[in-house]
Scaffold this active site. Structure first.
Site, PDB file in Angstrom:
ATOM      1  N   ASN A 106       0.824  -1.213   0.000  1.00  0.00           N
ATOM      2  CA  ASN A 106       0.000   0.000   0.000  1.00  0.00           C
ATOM      3  C   ASN A 106       0.857   1.260   0.000  1.00  0.00           C
ATOM      4  OD1 ASN A 106      -2.015  -1.816   0.151  1.00  0.00           O
ATOM      5  ND2 ASN A 106      -2.563  -1.423   2.281  1.00  0.00           N
ATOM      6  N   HIS A 115       5.721  -0.533  -2.834  1.00  0.00           N
ATOM      7  CA  HIS A 115       5.281   0.238  -4.010  1.00  0.00           C
ATOM      8  C   HIS A 115       5.313   1.746  -3.789  1.00  0.00           C
ATOM      9  CE1 HIS A 115       2.994  -3.645  -5.360  1.00  0.00           C
ATOM     10  NE2 HIS A 115       4.286  -3.682  -5.631  1.00  0.00           N
ATOM     11  N   CYS A 120      11.333  14.222  -8.365  1.00  0.00           N
ATOM     12  CA  CYS A 120      11.663  15.043  -9.525  1.00  0.00           C
ATOM     13  C   CYS A 120      12.155  14.138 -10.652  1.00  0.00           C
ATOM     14  CB  CYS A 120      12.744  16.060  -9.139  1.00  0.00           C
ATOM     15  SG  CYS A 120      13.340  17.004 -10.563  1.00  0.00           S
ATOM     16  N   CYS A 147       9.023  20.732  -9.838  1.00  0.00           N
ATOM     17  CA  CYS A 147      10.109  20.817  -8.860  1.00  0.00           C
ATOM     18  C   CYS A 147      10.429  22.285  -8.575  1.00  0.00           C
ATOM     19  CB  CYS A 147      11.334  20.094  -9.431  1.00  0.00           C
ATOM     20  SG  CYS A 147      12.781  20.200  -8.384  1.00  0.00           S
ATOM     21  N   CYS A 163      14.224  22.963 -10.039  1.00  0.00           N
ATOM     22  CA  CYS A 163      14.591  22.981 -11.465  1.00  0.00           C
ATOM     23  C   CYS A 163      13.387  23.095 -12.399  1.00  0.00           C
ATOM     24  CB  CYS A 163      15.407  21.731 -11.809  1.00  0.00           C
ATOM     25  SG  CYS A 163      14.427  20.231 -11.759  1.00  0.00           S
ATOM     26  N   GLY A 177      -5.381  -9.055   2.879  1.00  0.00           N
ATOM     27  CA  GLY A 177      -6.022  -8.088   1.987  1.00  0.00           C
ATOM     28  C   GLY A 177      -5.300  -7.838   0.686  1.00  0.00           C
ATOM     29  N   THR A 178      -4.736  -8.897   0.130  1.00  0.00           N
ATOM     30  CA  THR A 178      -4.137  -8.738  -1.208  1.00  0.00           C
ATOM     31  C   THR A 178      -4.667  -9.823  -2.134  1.00  0.00           C
ATOM     32  OG1 THR A 178      -2.089  -8.708  -2.511  1.00  0.00           O
ATOM     33  CG2 THR A 178      -2.039 -10.018  -0.477  1.00  0.00           C
ATOM     34  N   ASN A 204      -8.717 -12.690   4.185  1.00  0.00           N
ATOM     35  CA  ASN A 204      -9.286 -12.113   2.964  1.00  0.00           C
ATOM     36  C   ASN A 204     -10.714 -12.636   2.817  1.00  0.00           C
ATOM     37  OD1 ASN A 204      -9.818 -11.426   0.167  1.00  0.00           O
ATOM     38  ND2 ASN A 204      -7.610 -11.293  -0.137  1.00  0.00           N
ATOM     39  N   ALA A 260     -10.193  -7.915   7.491  1.00  0.00           N
ATOM     40  CA  ALA A 260      -9.004  -7.766   8.332  1.00  0.00           C
ATOM     41  C   ALA A 260      -9.327  -7.032   9.637  1.00  0.00           C
ATOM     42  CB  ALA A 260      -7.934  -7.000   7.558  1.00  0.00           C
TER      43      ALA A 260
HETATM   44  C1  BJW Z   1     -10.055  -7.456   1.996  1.00  0.00           C
HETATM   45  C2  BJW Z   1     -10.983  -6.616   2.556  1.00  0.00           C
HETATM   46  C3  BJW Z   1     -10.990  -6.530   3.937  1.00  0.00           C
HETATM   47  C4  BJW Z   1     -11.223  -6.473   0.446  1.00  0.00           C
HETATM   48  N1  BJW Z   1     -10.117  -7.247   4.647  1.00  0.00           N
HETATM   49  N2  BJW Z   1      -9.209  -8.164   2.709  1.00  0.00           N
HETATM   50  C5  BJW Z   1       6.352 -12.130 -13.016  1.00  0.00           C
HETATM   51  C6  BJW Z   1       5.339 -12.792 -13.652  1.00  0.00           C
HETATM   52  C7  BJW Z   1       4.334 -12.091 -14.314  1.00  0.00           C
HETATM   53  C8  BJW Z   1       4.349 -10.700 -14.374  1.00  0.00           C
HETATM   54  C9  BJW Z   1       5.363 -10.047 -13.737  1.00  0.00           C
HETATM   55  C10 BJW Z   1       6.348 -10.748 -13.078  1.00  0.00           C
HETATM   56  N3  BJW Z   1       7.211  -9.848 -12.533  1.00  0.00           N
HETATM   57  C11 BJW Z   1       6.799  -8.613 -12.837  1.00  0.00           C
HETATM   58  C12 BJW Z   1       5.677  -8.702 -13.587  1.00  0.00           C
HETATM   59  C13 BJW Z   1       4.942  -7.545 -14.130  1.00  0.00           C
HETATM   60  C14 BJW Z   1       4.086  -6.850 -13.099  1.00  0.00           C
HETATM   61  C15 BJW Z   1       3.016  -7.811 -12.584  1.00  0.00           C
HETATM   62  O1  BJW Z   1       3.074  -8.354 -11.505  1.00  0.00           O
HETATM   63  N4  BJW Z   1       1.961  -7.996 -13.353  1.00  0.00           N
HETATM   64  C16 BJW Z   1       0.864  -8.890 -12.929  1.00  0.00           C
HETATM   65  C17 BJW Z   1      -0.408  -8.069 -12.765  1.00  0.00           C
HETATM   66  C18 BJW Z   1       0.756  -9.988 -13.905  1.00  0.00           C
HETATM   67  N5  BJW Z   1       4.893  -6.368 -11.984  1.00  0.00           N
HETATM   68  C19 BJW Z   1       5.576  -5.252 -12.093  1.00  0.00           C
HETATM   69  O2  BJW Z   1       5.598  -4.598 -13.118  1.00  0.00           O
HETATM   70  C20 BJW Z   1       6.387  -4.819 -10.883  1.00  0.00           C
HETATM   71  N6  BJW Z   1       7.723  -4.511 -11.272  1.00  0.00           N
HETATM   72  C21 BJW Z   1       8.653  -5.454 -11.448  1.00  0.00           C
HETATM   73  O3  BJW Z   1       8.493  -6.592 -11.117  1.00  0.00           O
HETATM   74  O4  BJW Z   1       9.807  -4.978 -12.031  1.00  0.00           O
HETATM   75  C22 BJW Z   1      10.658  -5.915 -12.687  1.00  0.00           C
HETATM   76  C23 BJW Z   1       9.947  -6.468 -13.944  1.00  0.00           C
HETATM   77  C24 BJW Z   1       9.156  -5.663 -14.720  1.00  0.00           C
HETATM   78  C25 BJW Z   1       8.486  -6.188 -15.850  1.00  0.00           C
HETATM   79  C26 BJW Z   1       8.615  -7.538 -16.167  1.00  0.00           C
HETATM   80  C27 BJW Z   1       9.416  -8.352 -15.349  1.00  0.00           C
HETATM   81  C28 BJW Z   1      10.082  -7.809 -14.218  1.00  0.00           C
HETATM   82  C29 BJW Z   1       5.813  -3.535 -10.308  1.00  0.00           C
HETATM   83  C30 BJW Z   1       4.450  -3.701  -9.758  1.00  0.00           C
HETATM   84  C31 BJW Z   1       3.918  -2.345  -9.304  1.00  0.00           C
HETATM   85  C32 BJW Z   1       2.486  -2.409  -8.848  1.00  0.00           C
HETATM   86  N7  BJW Z   1       1.988  -1.088  -8.717  1.00  0.00           N
HETATM   87  C33 BJW Z   1       0.642  -0.887  -8.231  1.00  0.00           C
HETATM   88  C34 BJW Z   1       0.321   0.621  -8.315  1.00  0.00           C
HETATM   89  C35 BJW Z   1       1.084   1.362  -7.210  1.00  0.00           C
HETATM   90  C36 BJW Z   1       0.852   2.822  -7.256  1.00  0.00           C
HETATM   91  C37 BJW Z   1      -0.592   3.194  -6.988  1.00  0.00           C
HETATM   92  O5  BJW Z   1      -1.243   2.719  -6.055  1.00  0.00           O
HETATM   93  O6  BJW Z   1      -1.075   4.019  -7.719  1.00  0.00           O
HETATM   94  O7  BJW Z   1       0.519  -1.352  -6.876  1.00  0.00           O
HETATM   95  S1  BJW Z   1      -0.544  -1.864  -9.109  1.00  0.00           S
HETATM   96  C38 BJW Z   1      -1.589  -2.173  -7.696  1.00  0.00           C
HETATM   97  O8  BJW Z   1      -1.617  -3.595  -7.432  1.00  0.00           O
HETATM   98  C39 BJW Z   1      -0.876  -1.515  -6.512  1.00  0.00           C
HETATM   99  C40 BJW Z   1      -1.039  -2.552  -5.451  1.00  0.00           C
HETATM  100  O9  BJW Z   1      -0.048  -2.386  -4.440  1.00  0.00           O
HETATM  101  C41 BJW Z   1      -0.901  -3.841  -6.215  1.00  0.00           C
HETATM  102  C42 BJW Z   1      -1.483  -5.049  -5.518  1.00  0.00           C
HETATM  103  O10 BJW Z   1      -2.854  -4.891  -5.329  1.00  0.00           O
HETATM  104  P1  BJW Z   1      -3.516  -5.457  -3.991  1.00  0.00           P
HETATM  105  O11 BJW Z   1      -3.008  -4.715  -2.827  1.00  0.00           O
HETATM  106  O12 BJW Z   1      -3.391  -6.919  -3.955  1.00  0.00           O
HETATM  107  O13 BJW Z   1      -5.046  -4.978  -4.182  1.00  0.00           O
HETATM  108  P2  BJW Z   1      -6.254  -5.726  -4.942  1.00  0.00           P
HETATM  109  O14 BJW Z   1      -7.304  -4.722  -5.158  1.00  0.00           O
HETATM  110  O15 BJW Z   1      -5.777  -6.475  -6.100  1.00  0.00           O
HETATM  111  O16 BJW Z   1      -6.763  -6.787  -3.879  1.00  0.00           O
HETATM  112  C43 BJW Z   1      -7.410  -6.405  -2.679  1.00  0.00           C
HETATM  113  C44 BJW Z   1      -7.756  -7.660  -1.898  1.00  0.00           C
HETATM  114  O17 BJW Z   1      -8.297  -7.274  -0.662  1.00  0.00           O
HETATM  115  C45 BJW Z   1      -8.793  -8.557  -2.588  1.00  0.00           C
HETATM  116  O18 BJW Z   1      -8.313  -9.892  -2.600  1.00  0.00           O
HETATM  117  C46 BJW Z   1     -10.021  -8.443  -1.695  1.00  0.00           C
HETATM  118  O19 BJW Z   1     -10.772  -9.643  -1.619  1.00  0.00           O
HETATM  119  C47 BJW Z   1      -9.388  -8.120  -0.363  1.00  0.00           C
HETATM  120  N8  BJW Z   1     -10.226  -7.384   0.578  1.00  0.00           N
HETATM  121  N9  BJW Z   1     -11.718  -6.038   1.496  1.00  0.00           N
HETATM  122  C48 BJW Z   1      -9.257  -8.075   3.955  1.00  0.00           C
HETATM  123  N10 BJW Z   1     -11.892  -5.732   4.555  1.00  0.00           N
END
Ligand code: BJW
Length: 260
Positions: A110, A127, A135, A156, A159, A196-197, A222, A240
């Protein structure tokens, strides 16, 4: 909830509290779901942010390059929501746990800063953080809590180059020191909570698998199952903000019983 489910959840809480009571190394991975009860939208799912906005339009470096104003408008809107929200009972339990386990590692995907607001001190923010701006030219990072921002896109003060949110977008690398520390804690912990992921975004989603392979017990909290569920030793299907206090209360009870 049926009586049978209630019983089995209670038994699970009791069994987990016993294990937790003796644990020395605990790791936690959180995602957007832990902040859902604070009123912050998750990304995926029915009410998710990306039902309305397409990720590739907003959370990628190329989207920012193509239209920084649009991307900043989205972040400004989210900062407005996040800035008005408070940590919930789930965040607070994790802040307490930092003080009771000899080694406790809080890893979050988060960017909302609510763990810090709840009192957690050592947080691995995989993240980034929505309250930091970077910048594009000089790489300097500043803290900025303005809601709304004074100008969009912000620039910035040194700059005049564009500032971007200091968050990790798709296709960008995570901070190497942060992700290394997260893998280190995951591979050495005895219990890992995954809270919660949706566990679909890499490399974060690999952390619990690393922990499991190294012999840790995996606890998922979850309302919905995820790709990790089949690896879990304990799966709590609930919120959670409700499940964590139940576990914490049982842990406190267990500790007081053993002290007597
Ligand atoms: C509850 C609840 C309650 C509801 N109690 N629970 C290997 C294999 C395949 C792909 C890749 C790989 N390695 C890298 C990739 C590419 C990519 C990736 O993973 N893509 C997949 C989608 C396929 N990853 C990247 O690009 C990462 N970089 C990287 O690895 O660099 C090297 C590289 C690059 C490219 C290729 C290979 C290597 C970077 C990832 C950056 C993610 N950024 C974001 C945005 C951040 C900024 C912003 O917020 O604006 O991060 S995306 C978004 O998803 C955000 C979150 O942190 C992230 C995860 O989401 P999260 O937290 O799981 O949320 P939800 O909504 O998905 O789930 C919520 C959950 O809560 C649900 O399950 C509900 O049921 C539950 N819930 N209420 C408990 N009350």
């Amino acid at each position: 909830m049926s009586e049978e489910k209630e019983m089995s959840e209670k038994e699970n809480v009791e069994a987990l509290a016993k294990i937790l009571h003796d644990a020395e190394r605990v790791a936690v991975l959180t995602g957007a779901g832990i902040s859902a009860e604070s009123g912050i939208p998750t990304f995926r799912g029915e009410e998710g942010l990306w039902k309305t906005y397409r990720a590739e339009e907003l959370a990628t470096p190329s989207a920012f390059h193509a239209n920084p104003t649009l991307v900043w408008e989205w972040y400004d809107w989210r900062r407005g929501i996040i800035g008005s929200k408070e940590p919930n009972a789930g965040h607070k339990v994790l802040a307490r746990w930092e003080n009771i386990f000899p080694e406790f590692s809080l890893i979050t995907q988060n960017i909302d800063g609510l763990h810090e607001k709840a009192g957690s001190k050592n947080i691995l923010e995989l993240h980034g953080n929505i309250w930091r701006l970077r910048c594009l030219e000089e790489g300097t990072i500043i803290e900025n809590y303005d809601t709304p921002l004074k100008e969009i896109p912000p620039r910035c003060s040194d700059c005049n180059s564009l500032l971007r949110p200091h968050v990790v977008w798709f296709g960008e690398s995570l901070s190497s020191s942060v992700i290394q520390e997260a893998f280190q804690s995951s591979s050495s912990c005895q219990i890992m909570f995954v809270i919660g992921t949706s566990a679909v975004v890499q490399p974060a989603a690999s952390l619990p698998l690393t922990a499991s392979e190294a012999g840790a017990k995996i606890v998922e909290i979850n309302p919905d199952p995820t790709p990790l569920t089949s690896y879990c030793d304990f799966s709590f299907r609930g919120k959670a903000g409700e499940i964590l206090p139940m576990i914490d209360n049982e842990l406190k009870r267990e500790s007081s019983v053993l002290k007597e």
